[in-house]
Design a protein around this motif. Structure first.
Motif, short mmCIF file in Angstrom:
data_model
loop_
_atom_site.label_atom_id
_atom_site.label_comp_id
_atom_site.label_asym_id
_atom_site.label_seq_id
_atom_site.Cartn_x
_atom_site.Cartn_y
_atom_site.Cartn_z
N GLY A 106 24.00 143.50 -28.33
CA GLY A 106 24.01 144.15 -30.23
C GLY A 106 24.34 145.98 -29.73
O GLY A 106 23.17 146.48 -30.87
N LEU A 107 24.43 146.79 -28.91
CA LEU A 107 24.62 147.62 -28.78
C LEU A 107 26.00 148.29 -29.29
O LEU A 107 27.33 147.52 -29.30
N PRO A 108 25.45 149.68 -29.86
CA PRO A 108 27.40 150.52 -30.38
C PRO A 108 27.23 150.80 -29.43
O PRO A 108 27.32 151.30 -28.03
N SER A 109 29.25 150.59 -29.30
CA SER A 109 29.84 150.96 -27.49
C SER A 109 31.06 152.02 -28.63
O SER A 109 31.34 150.97 -29.62
N CYS A 110 31.54 152.39 -28.12
CA CYS A 110 32.59 153.30 -28.24
C CYS A 110 33.64 153.83 -26.99
O CYS A 110 33.00 153.72 -26.11
N SER A 111 35.50 153.65 -27.32
CA SER A 111 35.48 153.62 -26.21
C SER A 111 36.85 154.33 -26.65
O SER A 111 37.12 154.77 -27.25
N MET A 112 37.32 155.97 -25.39
CA MET A 112 37.78 157.22 -25.98
C MET A 112 38.53 156.55 -24.88
O MET A 112 38.74 156.64 -23.34
N PRO A 113 39.49 157.18 -24.66
CA PRO A 113 41.20 157.17 -23.57
C PRO A 113 40.91 158.63 -23.23
O PRO A 113 39.83 159.88 -23.24
N MET A 114 41.21 158.14 -21.89
CA MET A 114 40.39 159.66 -20.29
C MET A 114 41.72 159.50 -19.03
O MET A 114 41.12 160.48 -18.62
N GLY A 115 42.32 159.80 -20.19
CA GLY A 115 43.47 160.42 -19.05
C GLY A 115 44.65 158.92 -19.16
O GLY A 115 44.29 157.63 -18.91
N LEU A 116 45.16 159.47 -17.83
CA LEU A 116 46.48 157.96 -16.91
C LEU A 116 45.72 157.79 -15.27
O LEU A 116 45.96 158.71 -14.48
N SER A 117 46.25 156.96 -15.39
CA SER A 117 46.67 156.49 -13.83
C SER A 117 48.09 155.53 -13.27
O SER A 117 47.73 154.50 -14.37
N ASP A 118 48.50 155.95 -12.48
CA ASP A 118 49.46 155.53 -12.70
C ASP A 118 51.32 154.85 -13.81
O ASP A 118 51.87 154.35 -13.96
N GLY A 119 50.60 156.34 -14.54
CA GLY A 119 51.26 156.50 -16.03
C GLY A 119 50.83 155.46 -17.18
O GLY A 119 51.34 155.79 -17.53
N MET A 120 49.33 154.96 -16.39
CA MET A 120 48.99 154.19 -17.73
C MET A 120 47.84 154.81 -18.20
O MET A 120 46.24 155.33 -17.14
N PRO A 121 47.54 154.58 -19.85
CA PRO A 121 46.39 155.24 -19.55
C PRO A 121 45.05 154.80 -19.71
O PRO A 121 44.91 153.14 -19.29
N CYS A 122 44.54 154.74 -19.36
CA CYS A 122 42.49 154.35 -19.11
C CYS A 122 41.61 155.32 -20.23
O CYS A 122 41.73 156.02 -20.84
N GLY A 123 40.63 154.41 -19.91
CA GLY A 123 40.15 154.58 -21.29
C GLY A 123 37.88 154.48 -20.77
O GLY A 123 38.13 153.84 -19.37
#
Length: 149
Positions: A106-123
């Motif tokens: 029951g907690l707030p979470s926030c996903s944000m972009p942090m870069g690429l790995s093998d050309g694919m986005p990571c969060g």
């Protein structure tokens, strides 16, 4: 996962009865499965959820934010899905591991972009204490400013 399957069955009961054919085969299976989970298993899962919430409450007495990857793997290219290499359920199961912490707690979470790995986005997933989102959002803002191109 068990809790979400049972609760999805209950939440979609009327809509599914009227419009079940409009659901994907995978969702149909999960929703129908929720009706067959024994109550004792659901109750045991809820007891574990309560223990998790207690642990989180203790953890947030000492830390302001929990940082983790958003997913356990880099998203596969669409071509891999089309060729049958990665089934959507495999991706969904893998992605839920870290996101479940906030949902079950029951907690707030926030996903944000942090870069690429093998050309694919990571969060990057930030999870904060309940009713005290400020430190999590402040950190997200600072990280976003730092990581932005």
């Amino acid at each position: 996962r068990l809790i979400s399957i049972v609760e999805a069955n209950l939440a979609h009961e009327k809509r599914y009865a009227a419009h079940g054919a409009g659901y994907s085969q995978e969702l149909q299976t999960l929703i129908e499965l929720g009706a067959y989970i024994p109550a004792v298993h659901y109750l045991k899962a809820q007891q574990l959820r309560a223990r998790l919430r207690d642990w989180l409450r203790e953890t947030f007495a000492e830390v302001s934010v929990i940082a983790s990857p958003t997913m356990t793997m880099v998203a596969p290219p669409i071509a891999a899905h089309r060729s049958g290499g990665n089934k959507p359920s495999i991706i969904a199961d893998a992605s839920g591991i870290f996101c479940t912490l906030g949902a079950l707690g029951g907690l707030p979470s926030c996903s944000m972009p942090m870069g690429l790995s093998d050309g694919m986005p990571c969060g990057l997933l930030l999870t904060g204490p309940g009713h005290r989102e400020g430190p999590m959002l402040s950190l997200a803002s600072k990280l976003e400013a730092r990581l932005a191109p």
